[in-house]
Design a protein around this motif. Structure first.
Motif, PDB file in Angstrom:
ATOM      1  N   THR A  28       0.550  -0.746   0.279  1.00 31.15           N
ATOM      2  CA  THR A  28      -0.045  -0.212   0.289  1.00 31.15           C
ATOM      3  C   THR A  28       1.290   1.194  -0.192  1.00 31.15           C
ATOM      4  O   THR A  28       1.620   0.936   0.205  1.00 31.15           O
ATOM      5  N   THR A  29       0.214   2.307   0.027  1.00 32.75           N
ATOM      6  CA  THR A  29       1.357   3.802   0.068  1.00 32.75           C
ATOM      7  C   THR A  29       1.608   3.940   1.294  1.00 32.75           C
ATOM      8  O   THR A  29       2.812   4.153   1.069  1.00 32.75           O
ATOM      9  N   PRO A  30       0.975   3.690   2.344  1.00 35.42           N
ATOM     10  CA  PRO A  30       1.652   3.760   3.632  1.00 35.42           C
ATOM     11  C   PRO A  30       2.684   2.468   3.776  1.00 35.42           C
ATOM     12  O   PRO A  30       3.900   3.233   4.773  1.00 35.42           O
ATOM     13  N   GLN A  31       2.534   1.333   2.907  1.00 36.84           N
ATOM     14  CA  GLN A  31       3.845   0.878   3.774  1.00 36.84           C
ATOM     15  C   GLN A  31       4.957   1.039   2.651  1.00 36.84           C
ATOM     16  O   GLN A  31       5.612   0.767   3.050  1.00 36.84           O
ATOM     17  N   LEU A  32       4.801   1.714   0.945  1.00 31.86           N
ATOM     18  CA  LEU A  32       6.113   2.681   0.104  1.00 31.86           C
ATOM     19  C   LEU A  32       7.368   3.070   1.031  1.00 31.86           C
ATOM     20  O   LEU A  32       8.011   3.519   0.530  1.00 31.86           O
ATOM     21  N   GLU A  33       5.966   4.120   1.893  1.00 33.78           N
ATOM     22  CA  GLU A  33       6.355   5.308   3.037  1.00 33.78           C
ATOM     23  C   GLU A  33       6.934   4.949   3.459  1.00 33.78           C
ATOM     24  O   GLU A  33       8.181   6.100   3.255  1.00 33.78           O
ATOM     25  N   ILE A  50      16.241   6.214  -1.660  1.00 39.23           N
ATOM     26  CA  ILE A  50      14.930   5.721  -2.929  1.00 39.23           C
ATOM     27  C   ILE A  50      13.284   6.443  -2.194  1.00 39.23           C
ATOM     28  O   ILE A  50      12.969   7.353  -1.380  1.00 39.23           O
ATOM     29  N   VAL A  51      12.986   6.323  -3.429  1.00 38.97           N
ATOM     30  CA  VAL A  51      12.289   8.219  -3.833  1.00 38.97           C
ATOM     31  C   VAL A  51      10.145   7.063  -4.214  1.00 38.97           C
ATOM     32  O   VAL A  51      10.070   7.001  -5.309  1.00 38.97           O
ATOM     33  N   LEU A  52       9.425   7.812  -3.434  1.00 40.84           N
ATOM     34  CA  LEU A  52       8.463   7.670  -3.660  1.00 40.84           C
ATOM     35  C   LEU A  52       7.902   8.028  -4.547  1.00 40.84           C
ATOM     36  O   LEU A  52       7.058   9.668  -4.455  1.00 40.84           O
ATOM     37  N   LYS A  53       7.131   7.786  -5.731  1.00 43.01           N
ATOM     38  CA  LYS A  53       6.301   9.107  -6.693  1.00 43.01           C
ATOM     39  C   LYS A  53       5.132   8.104  -7.633  1.00 43.01           C
ATOM     40  O   LYS A  53       5.495   7.464  -8.173  1.00 43.01           O
ATOM     41  N   GLY A  55       2.799   6.531  -6.255  1.00 41.07           N
ATOM     42  CA  GLY A  55       2.514   5.224  -5.980  1.00 41.07           C
ATOM     43  C   GLY A  55       3.485   4.464  -6.512  1.00 41.07           C
ATOM     44  O   GLY A  55       3.516   3.052  -6.072  1.00 41.07           O
ATOM     45  N   ARG A  56       4.593   4.482  -6.629  1.00 42.21           N
ATOM     46  CA  ARG A  56       5.385   4.012  -7.021  1.00 42.21           C
ATOM     47  C   ARG A  56       7.340   4.174  -6.658  1.00 42.21           C
ATOM     48  O   ARG A  56       7.951   5.304  -6.221  1.00 42.21           O
ATOM     49  N   LEU A  57       7.813   3.063  -5.998  1.00 42.15           N
ATOM     50  CA  LEU A  57       9.409   3.556  -5.308  1.00 42.15           C
ATOM     51  C   LEU A  57      10.403   3.581  -7.022  1.00 42.15           C
ATOM     52  O   LEU A  57       9.872   3.091  -8.529  1.00 42.15           O
ATOM     53  N   ARG A  58      11.537   4.595  -6.984  1.00 41.89           N
ATOM     54  CA  ARG A  58      11.916   4.879  -8.060  1.00 41.89           C
ATOM     55  C   ARG A  58      13.205   5.018  -6.892  1.00 41.89           C
ATOM     56  O   ARG A  58      13.958   4.933  -6.256  1.00 41.89           O
ATOM     57  N   LEU A  59      14.453   4.118  -7.345  1.00 37.05           N
ATOM     58  CA  LEU A  59      16.105   4.598  -7.020  1.00 37.05           C
ATOM     59  C   LEU A  59      16.981   5.676  -7.548  1.00 37.05           C
ATOM     60  O   LEU A  59      16.327   5.222  -8.728  1.00 37.05           O
ATOM     61  N   MET A  68      13.238   1.719 -11.741  1.00 38.62           N
ATOM     62  CA  MET A  68      11.849   1.802 -10.772  1.00 38.62           C
ATOM     63  C   MET A  68      11.965   0.022  -9.538  1.00 38.62           C
ATOM     64  O   MET A  68      12.733  -0.368 -10.384  1.00 38.62           O
ATOM     65  N   LEU A  69      11.817   0.310  -9.124  1.00 39.17           N
ATOM     66  CA  LEU A  69      11.604  -0.847  -8.384  1.00 39.17           C
ATOM     67  C   LEU A  69      10.056  -1.182  -8.247  1.00 39.17           C
ATOM     68  O   LEU A  69       9.108  -0.787  -7.905  1.00 39.17           O
ATOM     69  N   GLU A  70      10.312  -3.085  -8.170  1.00 43.94           N
ATOM     70  CA  GLU A  70       8.963  -4.164  -8.607  1.00 43.94           C
ATOM     71  C   GLU A  70       9.174  -4.992  -7.346  1.00 43.94           C
ATOM     72  O   GLU A  70      10.148  -5.197  -7.765  1.00 43.94           O
ATOM     73  N   PRO A  71       7.739  -4.900  -6.726  1.00 34.89           N
ATOM     74  CA  PRO A  71       8.171  -5.517  -5.580  1.00 34.89           C
ATOM     75  C   PRO A  71       7.836  -6.765  -6.083  1.00 34.89           C
ATOM     76  O   PRO A  71       6.771  -7.397  -7.067  1.00 34.89           O
ATOM     77  N   LEU A  72       8.347  -7.877  -5.394  1.00 34.78           N
ATOM     78  CA  LEU A  72       8.736  -9.115  -5.899  1.00 34.78           C
ATOM     79  C   LEU A  72       7.771  -9.500  -4.373  1.00 34.78           C
ATOM     80  O   LEU A  72       6.886 -10.209  -4.369  1.00 34.78           O
ATOM     81  N   VAL A  73       8.593 -10.158  -3.690  1.00 37.68           N
ATOM     82  CA  VAL A  73       7.947 -10.522  -1.691  1.00 37.68           C
ATOM     83  C   VAL A  73       7.908  -9.099  -0.543  1.00 37.68           C
ATOM     84  O   VAL A  73       9.016  -8.347  -0.752  1.00 37.68           O
ATOM     85  N   THR A  74       7.766  -9.731   0.300  1.00 38.57           N
ATOM     86  CA  THR A  74       7.242  -9.049   0.972  1.00 38.57           C
ATOM     87  C   THR A  74       9.405  -8.625   1.766  1.00 38.57           C
ATOM     88  O   THR A  74      10.170  -9.011   1.774  1.00 38.57           O
ATOM     89  N   ASP A  75       8.991  -6.777   1.579  1.00 44.00           N
ATOM     90  CA  ASP A  75      10.463  -6.105   1.551  1.00 44.00           C
ATOM     91  C   ASP A  75      11.395  -6.629   0.802  1.00 44.00           C
ATOM     92  O   ASP A  75      12.433  -6.206   0.576  1.00 44.00           O
ATOM     93  N   THR A  76      11.489  -6.836  -0.856  1.00 40.49           N
ATOM     94  CA  THR A  76      11.464  -7.076  -1.417  1.00 40.49           C
ATOM     95  C   THR A  76      11.262  -7.081  -3.057  1.00 40.49           C
ATOM     96  O   THR A  76      10.432  -6.514  -3.064  1.00 40.49           O
TER      97      THR A  76
END
Length: 163
Positions: A28-33, A50-53, A55-59, A68-76
């Motif tokens: 979710t957005t709060p998790q990404l924040e 690591i920037v949230l823009k 609704g997506r994380l960017r390195l 862009m950071l693409e979610p794989l599994v929890t925290d990864t």
């Protein structure tokens, strides 16, 4: 061999490896924040952001295009440089990440926080006799240990202002 939520790969020679099914990570957005911020590596003396823009994380890193950071599994997350696995403390707060990228294995980055920066700053401009718990940078005698040149500049300015 596939059994319900488990897959085992058993080569003809060597050790079998077992994988377990995991749920897709759709943060979710709060998790990404919680992941957003500046991360430092003492090993390579670099800062990654690591920037949230949108609704997506960017390195973002110096001298490289953002990725862009693409979610794989929890925290990864998967990213252009490799796989980023975030680390947390006992309370669940994000404290850093580990980068796995090609031949680079286990490159550790710690998350810079206002509290940690303040503790590091106080250690550099203080008398050097107090070392807060968990702090590995400080002033001791005539030796100065700090995680970055930026902190060194801040400390010198503060020392000049004190005089």
């Amino acid at each position: 061999i596939f059994e319900s939520n488990r897959l085992t790969i058993a080569p003809e020679s060597g050790t079998a490896v077992t994988f377990e099914r995991v749920e897709p990570f759709t943060p979710t957005t709060p998790q990404l924040e919680a992941f957003a911020g500046a991360y430092r590596s003492d090993e390579i003396e670099a800062t990654y952001r690591i920037v949230l823009k949108d609704g997506r994380l960017r390195l973002e890193r110096l001298k490289s295009n953002s990725s862009m950071l693409e979610p794989l599994v929890t925290d990864t997350f998967a990213s252009q440089p490799g796989v980023i696995r975030f680390t947390r403390d006992a309370s669940g707060t994000v404290t850093g990440f580990v980068l796995e990228a090609g031949r680079v294995r286990g490159m550790k980055f710690w998350k810079e926080t206002a509290q940690r920066r303040h503790r590091l700053f106080e250690a550099v401009v203080g008398d050097g006799h107090v070392m807060p718990d968990g702090l590995d940078q400080c002033v001791f005698g005539n030796d100065r240990f700090a995680p970055s040149q930026e902190l060194e500049k801040d400390a010198k300015m503060a020392l000049r202002n004190r005089q």
